[in-house]
Design a protein around this motif. Structure first.
Motif, PDB file in Angstrom:
ATOM      1  N   ILE A 109       0.852  -1.191   0.000  1.00 44.51           N
ATOM      2  CA  ILE A 109       0.000   0.000   0.000  1.00 44.51           C
ATOM      3  C   ILE A 109       0.888   1.241   0.000  1.00 44.51           C
ATOM      4  O   ILE A 109       1.721   1.418   0.887  1.00 44.51           O
ATOM      5  CB  ILE A 109      -0.907   0.068   1.252  1.00 44.51           C
ATOM      6  N   ARG A 110       0.700   2.083  -0.988  1.00 42.79           N
ATOM      7  CA  ARG A 110       1.496   3.306  -1.096  1.00 42.79           C
ATOM      8  C   ARG A 110       0.689   4.489  -0.563  1.00 42.79           C
ATOM      9  O   ARG A 110      -0.462   4.679  -0.947  1.00 42.79           O
ATOM     10  CB  ARG A 110       1.832   3.500  -2.579  1.00 42.79           C
ATOM     11  N   LEU A 111       1.305   5.233   0.330  1.00 43.73           N
ATOM     12  CA  LEU A 111       0.639   6.375   0.971  1.00 43.73           C
ATOM     13  C   LEU A 111       1.043   7.667   0.269  1.00 43.73           C
ATOM     14  O   LEU A 111       2.218   8.033   0.252  1.00 43.73           O
ATOM     15  CB  LEU A 111       1.035   6.425   2.458  1.00 43.73           C
ATOM     16  N   VAL A 112       0.064   8.358  -0.306  1.00 41.46           N
ATOM     17  CA  VAL A 112       0.299   9.675  -0.906  1.00 41.46           C
ATOM     18  C   VAL A 112      -0.201  10.727   0.075  1.00 41.46           C
ATOM     19  O   VAL A 112      -1.386  10.722   0.448  1.00 41.46           O
ATOM     20  CB  VAL A 112      -0.449   9.812  -2.251  1.00 41.46           C
ATOM     21  N   ALA A 113       0.679  11.603   0.513  1.00 39.63           N
ATOM     22  CA  ALA A 113       0.288  12.692   1.413  1.00 39.63           C
ATOM     23  C   ALA A 113      -0.228  13.854   0.568  1.00 39.63           C
ATOM     24  O   ALA A 113       0.481  14.354  -0.304  1.00 39.63           O
ATOM     25  CB  ALA A 113       1.484  13.132   2.256  1.00 39.63           C
ATOM     26  N   VAL A 114      -1.467  14.245   0.795  1.00 39.85           N
ATOM     27  CA  VAL A 114      -2.105  15.292  -0.009  1.00 39.85           C
ATOM     28  C   VAL A 114      -1.894  16.646   0.668  1.00 39.85           C
ATOM     29  O   VAL A 114      -2.343  16.865   1.792  1.00 39.85           O
ATOM     30  CB  VAL A 114      -3.607  14.987  -0.189  1.00 39.85           C
ATOM     31  N   SER A 115      -1.212  17.539  -0.039  1.00 36.28           N
ATOM     32  CA  SER A 115      -0.697  18.756   0.609  1.00 36.28           C
ATOM     33  C   SER A 115      -1.307  20.045   0.073  1.00 36.28           C
ATOM     34  O   SER A 115      -0.694  21.105   0.194  1.00 36.28           O
ATOM     35  CB  SER A 115       0.821  18.788   0.469  1.00 36.28           C
TER      36      SER A 115
END
Ligand code: PLP
Length: 228
Positions: A29-35
């Motif tokens: 599972i790849r976590l994309v931090a939404v900024s």
């Protein structure tokens, strides 16, 4: 005080628990931090805490942050609506574009990609058939996928969706499952390279993982509530 590094540690743990609960490896599972609305300094703190993928919604907002963080090991993901006059900037500044929903935009991104490695692309699907929502209609997905897969400077990796906003877990689950089924059904039919199913945000990423997400996009739960 909200600590980005504590939040990231907690979310990583929750991702790991959800993955194991679904019989999957946490590293899948790849976590994309939404900024969106966040400063380059806040993004830097997230990167220092182990984040490698950052999602932004607006090109003009993202450009100065990308410049400020040049040299950091970050894959930038474009996750906003795409106007055709923004494709050139997006194609050169980002590694991923998750919101491709029409052929014309896919073509422009491929034509305008001026970086040696291809642009990683996800097709955004209007999975609940909402009239005002972005995303290709389910009926149009295979035609768009065939088209985009043939473009030279794009690497089509899979699907993304933002399901209908609801507090009803079963309704939400059905939306995630519908997208996961589209993803799995396509793989044997010319989409053998597909490896990315991007679904799940702060409020529902565990449910999305249970339904097969390989990538989750999390903003509020990492950076705290947005003021706009
Ligand atoms: C803002 C946004 C997110 C993150 O939403 P949160 O609820 O803050 O986690 C994820 N995906 C997309 C496309 C977004 O625009």
């Amino acid at each position: 005080m909200h600590s980005v590094s504590n939040a990231i540690a907690q979310i990583s743990e929750r991702i790991a628990i959800a993955a194991r609960g679904a019989g999957r490896h946490p590293a899948a599972i790849r976590l994309v931090a939404v900024s969106k609305t966040r400063s380059a300094a806040e993004i830097g703190a997230a990167v220092a805490a182990g984040i490698t993928d950052i999602g932004e919604n607006y090109l003009a907002e993202a450009q100065p942050k990308i410049a400020a963080l040049e040299g950091a090991a970050i894959d930038w993901h474009f996750i906003g609506a795409i106007q055709s006059n923004k494709t050139r900037g997006i194609a050169s500044a980002f590694q991923w574009v998750q919101t491709v929903d029409r052929a014309r935009i896919a073509k422009r991104l491929s034509d305008q990609r001026n970086v040696s490695d291809p642009l990683d692309v996800l097709l955004q699907v209007n999975v609940d058939n909402e009239p005002q929502k972005a995303g290709v209609a389910i009926e149009g997905l295979s035609e768009l996928a065939n088209y985009a897969a043939a473009l030279p400077n794009i690497r089509l990796r899979g699907l993304m969706a933002i399901p209908r906003d609801t507090d009803d877990v079963e309704t939400k689950r059905q939306s995630f499952r519908r997208l996961a089924n589209l993803f799995e059904d396509c793989r044997p039919h010319g989409c053998a390279d597909w490896d990315t199913l991007s679904m799940g945000m702060s409020d529902d990423f565990e449910l999305a993982i249970a339904e097969g997400a390989t990538m989750v996009r999390v903003g509020t739960a990492i950076f705290g509530p947005r003021s706009r």
